[in-house]
Design an enzyme around this catalytic site. Structure first.
Site, PDB file in Angstrom:
ATOM      1  N   HIS A 180       0.800  -1.274   0.025  1.00  0.00           N
ATOM      2  CA  HIS A 180       0.177  -0.135  -0.030  1.00  0.00           C
ATOM      3  C   HIS A 180       0.686   1.355   0.009  1.00  0.00           C
ATOM      4  CE1 HIS A 180      -3.312  -2.419   0.103  1.00  0.00           C
ATOM      5  NE2 HIS A 180      -3.494  -2.610   1.456  1.00  0.00           N
ATOM      6  N   HIS A 219      -9.447   2.026   0.332  1.00  0.00           N
ATOM      7  CA  HIS A 219      -9.311   0.708   1.322  1.00  0.00           C
ATOM      8  C   HIS A 219     -10.555   0.922   2.180  1.00  0.00           C
ATOM      9  CE1 HIS A 219      -7.757  -2.373   3.243  1.00  0.00           C
ATOM     10  NE2 HIS A 219      -6.492  -2.335   2.606  1.00  0.00           N
ATOM     11  N   GLU A 232     -11.367  -3.976  -2.790  1.00  0.00           N
ATOM     12  CA  GLU A 232     -10.215  -2.926  -3.378  1.00  0.00           C
ATOM     13  C   GLU A 232     -10.169  -3.071  -5.075  1.00  0.00           C
ATOM     14  OE1 GLU A 232      -6.967  -3.317  -0.554  1.00  0.00           O
ATOM     15  OE2 GLU A 232      -8.481  -4.578  -0.057  1.00  0.00           O
TER      16      GLU A 232
HETATM   17  C1  BGC Z   1      -4.443  -6.670   2.090  1.00  0.00           C
HETATM   18  C2  BGC Z   1      -4.179  -7.312   3.385  1.00  0.00           C
HETATM   19  C3  BGC Z   1      -3.922  -6.420   4.507  1.00  0.00           C
HETATM   20  C4  BGC Z   1      -4.915  -5.235   4.492  1.00  0.00           C
HETATM   21  C5  BGC Z   1      -4.785  -4.239   5.457  1.00  0.00           C
HETATM   22  C6  BGC Z   1      -5.294  -5.522   2.102  1.00  0.00           C
HETATM   23  O1  BGC Z   1      -5.517  -4.925   1.057  1.00  0.00           O
HETATM   24  O2  BGC Z   1      -4.393  -7.482   0.970  1.00  0.00           O
HETATM   25  O3  BGC Z   1      -3.365  -8.293   3.312  1.00  0.00           O
HETATM   26  O4  BGC Z   1      -3.878  -6.952   5.739  1.00  0.00           O
HETATM   27  O5  BGC Z   1      -5.043  -4.732   3.061  1.00  0.00           O
HETATM   28  O6  BGC Z   1      -3.388  -3.892   5.474  1.00  0.00           O
END
Ligand code: BGC
Length: 391
Positions: free
Chosen positions: A148, A219, A356
């Site tokens: 991210h 998110h 997402e």
């Molecule tokens: C990821 C997860 C992660 C979450 C929060 C998601 O997009 O795929 O693995 O734990 O985000 O961080």
């Protein structure tokens, strides 16, 4: 005297009943305690979002439509803080997880609640990629990988906000050449529009002055039973994807596309999220549940790519996108250990899901995946809509 006592009892009883309906705890059939702050129809106090972060003003912006749908967004991380939609009885229900104050969004290891994710949504293996023969190293912030956008991804950046009207907010941010290890000055615009038909439309635009990679997403953690409510495992989910991208134990795609048919990943028709989540499946083990990118059959915005439904509230959410992939994450890393959620809620294990919209994880290292490269002179432009109705 007697009359007075009865009145006090009556009032106390009514107050307790009100509290029980709006916040408190309940014990589920399994014995687990769930925080029940569902149906709490409140937008957090904007005073708690007034701040100066990195020398820039932060605030809370409210979009409303004629159906009383309301979304609150802070320009800190471009985050959706609350989203009130009507349930089947017309009562407004907050369907996304978040916090009452911008301070809580800044806590360490905050799980990206409602944030704009960039420059790159999801993981890149070992934070490494090569562009035009030049190697780049990104932050390693998730085990051995980058996740991210790294330590100071867009989730923690202050966007410049412009409220266009009651139903639209424009957020802009210039990510400097080298920020987080990514090449090129990237100019990003994210526009949130609350449509008349109860859609939250997110339009992402970006340009660069050097060849770079970009993969933006949002998110939001949804619970259509109501944020702060029990688990989402009873929600029904449909995803229009015949394949997903299997991952290794660090959640990096193997590069294969695996058909969903005959696996717990088959959501081609409505299925309760919890139905197969406990199956002894290697992929579910790697993800600790669902935490996988689905390869969408169509992604032209005209048809929904995924739908979630809550029988309890009758709230239905349809997802529309132009992106080729959808990360379905079943909230496996939520722990409920703190009760700093909105209204004092503890966000328990699997008490929300994320859908997402994105290009596939680790695309810069997977030549067969759709490209995430953006060159000077090109415009990155993509639209996703989360739309609500009742059933
Ligand atoms: C990821 C997860 C992660 C979450 C929060 C998601 O997009 O795929 O693995 O734990 O985000 O961080």
């Amino acid at each position: 005297m007697m009359k007075k006592i009865n009145l006090i009892h009556l009032l106390t009883g009514a107050a307790l009943l009100f509290t029980a309906c709006h916040s408190g705890t309940a014990t589920t059939a399994g014995g687990a305690k769930d925080s029940v702050t569902a149906h709490l129809p409140q937008v957090p106090d904007s005073a708690n979002f007034k701040a100066t972060i990195d020398g820039k003003p932060v605030g809370l912006y409210i979009l409303k439509n004629k159906n009383k749908v309301e979304v609150a967004i802070t320009n800190y991380g471009g985050r959706m803080v609350s989203l009130l939609v009507p349930d089947k009885k017309g009562a407004l229900t907050d369907v996304i997880l978040g916090y009452d104050s911008v301070k809580t969004y800044q806590k360490p290891k905050e799980p990206y609640f409602g944030a704009i994710i960039g420059r790159y949504g999801n993981r890149i293996a070992r934070g490494k990629f090569t562009l035009d023969g030049k190697p780049y190293q990104l932050d390693i912030n998730d085990g051995v990988n980058t996740l991210h956008g790294g330590f100071s991804g867009f989730f923690s950046r202050v966007f410049t906000a412009k409220q266009v009207n009651d139903q639209q907010l424009e957020l802009t941010y210039i990510s400097k050449d080298g920020e987080g290890g990514y090449p090129g000055n990237l100019t990003v615009k994210v526009s949130y529009t609350l449509t008349d038909d109860n859609g939250v439309k997110i339009e992402y635009t970006a340009t660069t002055d050097k060849t770079t990679i970009v993969n933006l997403t949002n998110h939001a953690y949804f619970n259509l039973n109501g944020a702060g409510s029990k688990t989402i495992t009873d929600n029904l989910l449909k995803i229009d994807a015949d394949a997903f991208t299997p991952v290794d134990t660090t959640l990096i795609p193997t590069g294969k596309l695996q058909p969903v048919k005959g696996t717990p990943f088959d959501f081609t028709s409505f299925k309760a999220i919890g139905k197969d989540i406990g199956q002894p499946d290697e992929q579910l083990k790697n993800g600790k549940g669902y935490d996988h990118n689905f390869v969408l059959n169509k992604h032209d915005i005209s048809q929904s790519v995924a739908t979630v439904k809550s029988a309890e509230t009758g709230i239905v959410m349809d997802v529309y996108t132009q992106e080729p992939g959808l990360q379905f994450y079943s909230g496996n890393f939520l722990t409920g250990k703190t009760n700093d959620g909105k209204g004092g809620a503890a966000y328990n294990y699997r008490s929300a899901l994320c859908l997402e919209t994105q290009h596939f994880p680790d695309s810069p290292n997977q030549p067969a995946f759709p490209s995430t490269v953006l060159k000077p002179g090109e415009t990155y432009h993509t639209v996703t809509i989360y739309k609500f109705h009742n059933e």
